[in-house]
Scaffold this motif. Structure first.
Motif, PDB file in Angstrom:
ATOM      1  N   PRO A  17      -7.745   5.720  -7.453  1.00 16.61           N
ATOM      2  CA  PRO A  17      -6.354   6.155  -7.351  1.00 16.61           C
ATOM      3  C   PRO A  17      -5.414   4.971  -7.103  1.00 16.61           C
ATOM      4  CG  PRO A  17      -7.778   7.646  -6.132  1.00 16.61           C
ATOM      5  CD  PRO A  17      -8.640   6.486  -6.563  1.00 16.61           C
ATOM      6  N   ALA A  18      -4.253   5.000  -7.734  1.00 16.85           N
ATOM      7  CA  ALA A  18      -3.322   3.868  -7.675  1.00 16.85           C
ATOM      8  C   ALA A  18      -2.944   3.507  -6.245  1.00 16.85           C
ATOM      9  CB  ALA A  18      -2.065   4.194  -8.487  1.00 16.85           C
ATOM     10  N   GLU A  19      -2.812   4.511  -5.380  1.00 17.60           N
ATOM     11  CA  GLU A  19      -2.399   4.220  -4.005  1.00 17.60           C
ATOM     12  C   GLU A  19      -3.481   3.422  -3.262  1.00 17.60           C
ATOM     13  OE1 GLU A  19      -3.973   8.527  -4.067  1.00 17.60           O
ATOM     14  OE2 GLU A  19      -2.727   7.215  -5.321  1.00 17.60           O
ATOM     15  N   LEU A  20      -4.753   3.662  -3.599  1.00 15.45           N
ATOM     16  CA  LEU A  20      -5.830   2.902  -2.960  1.00 15.45           C
ATOM     17  C   LEU A  20      -5.908   1.483  -3.518  1.00 15.45           C
ATOM     18  CD1 LEU A  20      -8.707   5.540  -2.604  1.00 15.45           C
ATOM     19  CD2 LEU A  20      -7.117   4.717  -0.860  1.00 15.45           C
ATOM     20  N   CYS A  21      -5.633   1.323  -4.809  1.00 13.33           N
ATOM     21  CA  CYS A  21      -5.566  -0.037  -5.377  1.00 13.33           C
ATOM     22  C   CYS A  21      -4.486  -0.850  -4.678  1.00 13.33           C
ATOM     23  CB  CYS A  21      -5.296   0.023  -6.882  1.00 13.33           C
ATOM     24  SG  CYS A  21      -6.726   0.494  -7.866  1.00 13.33           S
ATOM     25  N   ARG A  22      -3.343  -0.228  -4.435  1.00 16.54           N
ATOM     26  CA  ARG A  22      -2.250  -0.933  -3.747  1.00 16.54           C
ATOM     27  C   ARG A  22      -2.629  -1.204  -2.296  1.00 16.54           C
ATOM     28  NH1 ARG A  22       0.866   2.758  -6.893  1.00 16.54           N
ATOM     29  NH2 ARG A  22       0.926   4.234  -5.155  1.00 16.54           N
ATOM     30  N   GLN A  23      -3.207  -0.220  -1.629  1.00 17.81           N
ATOM     31  CA  GLN A  23      -3.558  -0.375  -0.215  1.00 17.81           C
ATOM     32  C   GLN A  23      -4.537  -1.515  -0.001  1.00 17.81           C
ATOM     33  OE1 GLN A  23      -5.071   3.220   1.603  1.00 17.81           O
ATOM     34  NE2 GLN A  23      -5.925   2.129   3.360  1.00 17.81           N
ATOM     35  N   ASP A  25      -5.311  -3.921  -2.346  1.00 16.54           N
ATOM     36  CA  ASP A  25      -5.035  -5.060  -3.220  1.00 16.54           C
ATOM     37  C   ASP A  25      -6.196  -5.300  -4.186  1.00 16.54           C
ATOM     38  OD1 ASP A  25      -3.454  -7.073  -4.246  1.00 16.54           O
ATOM     39  OD2 ASP A  25      -4.182  -8.593  -2.859  1.00 16.54           O
TER      40      ASP A  25
END
Length: 290
Positions: A17-23, A25
């Protein structure tokens, strides 16, 4: 950036999920899809839903990331101050992405790159990156991480219920899956990854409900009876059914088990077609004893 200066790299088939990629890095290399009207980057310039809309009319050719994309990501990591890279990629039985990153990593003098073949796909890859990120946050060293990753990959199992083998057959990605006769009888195959990284057919059900019941039974039979693990549920363009599958699995899991919810990427969506549902897990190793 973490104090250990370890970057995490995967490809668009990890379905994190995109939010985990951002979280965390997590760097993601997009695979490429080639339609008659041009080339698209998985998850960047085309979505899985858009691919599903096109599939009845045209099945695209898929390709590993461009070498230039790998170089650009390495440059971004260097600029951010990273010194080491842990890369985990789509099964080498389906794609050359792992070998591309491994070879280019060997030539990158500014970074120490260790690439791993996940021998899996979708959140079977993604769970490894998520766990690795959490271990790094907890102080896991580079040496401990390199010992833990093979344990994580070995402790991973995923099952997918697909509507048809049509797309796997047409795309030449069918591996050792046997043809399932009786489409008029609504026979639905359950597939998983073989130790070789190819997709294999492990079960089937007559009708969607029977197939999903079989998928959940395989999941429960394979789950470890003790120890901690992460679970995952993924869907191919049917989020409501994916949520329902997660809700059905939750009561069968030990209290406190985390379930990561994802969606199938464009590339794997091309291989398997729409309406996929999948469930998997990964054992959490005790990296502190490594």
């Amino acid at each position: 950036m973490n104090p250990q200066k370890i970057a995490l790299l995967t490809d668009s088939c990890a379905d994190i999920p995109a939010e985990l990629c951002r979280q965390y890095d997590i760097f993601v290399l997009p695979l490429r899809l080639l339609f008659s009207d041009g080339e698209y980057l998985d998850g960047q310039t085309i979505t899985a839903d858009e691919v599903y809309e096109r599939l009845p009319h045209e099945i695209p050719t898929t390709s590993l990331p461009a070498g230039q994309s790998v170089e650009q990501i390495f440059d971004q990591m260097i600029a951010a101050g990273y010194e080491k890279v842990l890369a985990v990629h789509l099964s080498a039985g389906l794609s050359g992405t792992y070998n591309l990153v491994r070879l280019m990593g060997e030539d990158c003098e500014a970074l120490e790159v260790r690439a791993f073949d996940s021998v899996s796909g979708s959140l079977g890859i993604g769970l490894t990156l998520i766990q690795a990120a959490r271990m790094i946050e907890q102080g896991c060293t580079w040496e401990q991480l390199l010992q833990a990753v093979p344990q994580m990959l070995a402790g991973t199992k995923v099952f997918f219920c697909v509507d048809t083998l049509e797309y796997l057959q047409k795309g030449g990605r069918i591996g050792k899956i046997t043809a399932v006769a009786g489409s008029l009888l609504q026979i639905k195959p359950i597939i998983t990854f073989a130790p070789t990284g190819e997709l294999i057919n492990v079960a089937k059900g007559r009708g969607r409900k029977a197939a999903l019941d079989k998928l959940m039974a395989l999941f429960r039979e394979s789950c470890p009876k003790d120890g901690d693990f992460l679970a995952a549920v993924v869907d191919g363009g049917i989020p409501e059914e994916g949520d329902a599958l997660r809700d059905q699995l939750m009561p069968t899991l030990p209290d406190g088990t985390e379930v990561i919810r994802g969606q199938i990427d464009c590339t794997l969506g091309t291989y398997v077609g729409p309406h996929l549902l999948g469930a998997g897990f990964q054992v959490i190793p005790d990296w502190r004893v490594l």
